[in-house]
Design a protein around this motif. Sequence first.
Motif, PDB file in Angstrom:
ATOM      1  N   LEU A  31       5.085  15.802   3.038  1.00 49.90           N
ATOM      2  CA  LEU A  31       4.281  14.630   2.691  1.00 49.90           C
ATOM      3  C   LEU A  31       3.041  14.658   3.567  1.00 49.90           C
ATOM      4  O   LEU A  31       3.118  14.402   4.776  1.00 49.90           O
ATOM      5  N   GLN A  32       1.920  15.016   2.961  1.00 51.77           N
ATOM      6  CA  GLN A  32       0.649  15.005   3.655  1.00 51.77           C
ATOM      7  C   GLN A  32       0.071  13.601   3.567  1.00 51.77           C
ATOM      8  O   GLN A  32      -0.140  13.087   2.470  1.00 51.77           O
ATOM      9  N   MET A  33      -0.191  13.012   4.722  1.00 52.30           N
ATOM     10  CA  MET A  33      -0.670  11.628   4.773  1.00 52.30           C
ATOM     11  C   MET A  33      -2.050  11.607   5.419  1.00 52.30           C
ATOM     12  O   MET A  33      -2.182  11.960   6.599  1.00 52.30           O
ATOM     13  N   ASN A  34      -3.043  11.241   4.650  1.00 56.86           N
ATOM     14  CA  ASN A  34      -4.416  11.160   5.136  1.00 56.86           C
ATOM     15  C   ASN A  34      -4.890   9.715   5.167  1.00 56.86           C
ATOM     16  O   ASN A  34      -4.306   8.844   4.515  1.00 56.86           O
ATOM     17  N   SER A  35      -5.954   9.483   5.905  1.00 53.01           N
ATOM     18  CA  SER A  35      -6.554   8.146   5.999  1.00 53.01           C
ATOM     19  C   SER A  35      -5.492   7.088   6.284  1.00 53.01           C
ATOM     20  O   SER A  35      -5.431   6.055   5.605  1.00 53.01           O
ATOM     21  N   LEU A  36      -4.699   7.346   7.277  1.00 49.88           N
ATOM     22  CA  LEU A  36      -3.591   6.447   7.580  1.00 49.88           C
ATOM     23  C   LEU A  36      -4.089   5.071   8.005  1.00 49.88           C
ATOM     24  O   LEU A  36      -5.131   4.932   8.660  1.00 49.88           O
ATOM     25  N   LYS A  37      -3.309   4.050   7.625  1.00 47.98           N
ATOM     26  CA  LYS A  37      -3.618   2.663   7.925  1.00 47.98           C
ATOM     27  C   LYS A  37      -2.482   2.054   8.738  1.00 47.98           C
ATOM     28  O   LYS A  37      -1.335   2.520   8.649  1.00 47.98           O
ATOM     29  N   PRO A  38      -2.748   1.003   9.495  1.00 46.79           N
ATOM     30  CA  PRO A  38      -1.654   0.350  10.243  1.00 46.79           C
ATOM     31  C   PRO A  38      -0.495  -0.065   9.349  1.00 46.79           C
ATOM     32  O   PRO A  38       0.665  -0.024   9.780  1.00 46.79           O
ATOM     33  N   GLU A  39      -0.780  -0.440   8.114  1.00 40.00           N
ATOM     34  CA  GLU A  39       0.305  -0.851   7.204  1.00 40.00           C
ATOM     35  C   GLU A  39       1.165   0.311   6.730  1.00 40.00           C
ATOM     36  O   GLU A  39       2.167   0.103   6.032  1.00 40.00           O
ATOM     37  N   ASP A  40       0.791   1.544   7.080  1.00 35.66           N
ATOM     38  CA  ASP A  40       1.645   2.695   6.797  1.00 35.66           C
ATOM     39  C   ASP A  40       2.726   2.869   7.860  1.00 35.66           C
ATOM     40  O   ASP A  40       3.595   3.737   7.720  1.00 35.66           O
ATOM     41  N   THR A  41       2.682   2.082   8.914  1.00 36.92           N
ATOM     42  CA  THR A  41       3.686   2.152   9.963  1.00 36.92           C
ATOM     43  C   THR A  41       5.066   1.870   9.393  1.00 36.92           C
ATOM     44  O   THR A  41       5.291   0.835   8.754  1.00 36.92           O
ATOM     45  N   ALA A  42       5.995   2.807   9.603  1.00 32.64           N
ATOM     46  CA  ALA A  42       7.329   2.687   9.016  1.00 32.64           C
ATOM     47  C   ALA A  42       8.174   3.878   9.457  1.00 32.64           C
ATOM     48  O   ALA A  42       7.671   4.839  10.028  1.00 32.64           O
ATOM     49  N   ILE A  43       9.465   3.775   9.162  1.00 32.00           N
ATOM     50  CA  ILE A  43      10.339   4.943   9.238  1.00 32.00           C
ATOM     51  C   ILE A  43      10.306   5.607   7.864  1.00 32.00           C
ATOM     52  O   ILE A  43      10.522   4.929   6.839  1.00 32.00           O
TER      53      ILE A  43
END
Length: 128
Positions: A81-93
């Motif tokens: 899972l490539q995750m770009n432009s991460l945001k604080p709301e992406d915080t998770a397990i």
Amino acid sequence: QVQLVESGGGLVQAGDSLRLSCVASGRTFIGYLVGWFRQPPGQEREFVAAISYNAANTVYADSVKGRFTISRDNAKNTVYLQMNSLKPEDTAIYYCVTDNRFPYSQRLRTTTGAYDYWGQGTQVTVSS
């Protein structure tokens, strides 16, 4: 029985990128749907992305569409899972998942009940 082990999580700043990996043992991923879910703090698990057995089809949650990319390498028994432009709301397990009931299906499933095997999860924290 299938064991799924995720890696690649960590603490990053908003706008950064991460790539999560998930390796399967005990049974190959070949022929089966694989996907990712996540559980933000204090919330229920939610669907992130899924990819068909031959990588011909993918589906994403609206919240990650255009920023995240799911891929698989069947030869390595690994999903990414490539995750770009991460945001604080992406915080998770983040959890890697696969099913055991629908081999060689092109139907992409987005509910927790559709998946039989779950990894232990990897923490992703995005600071603002």
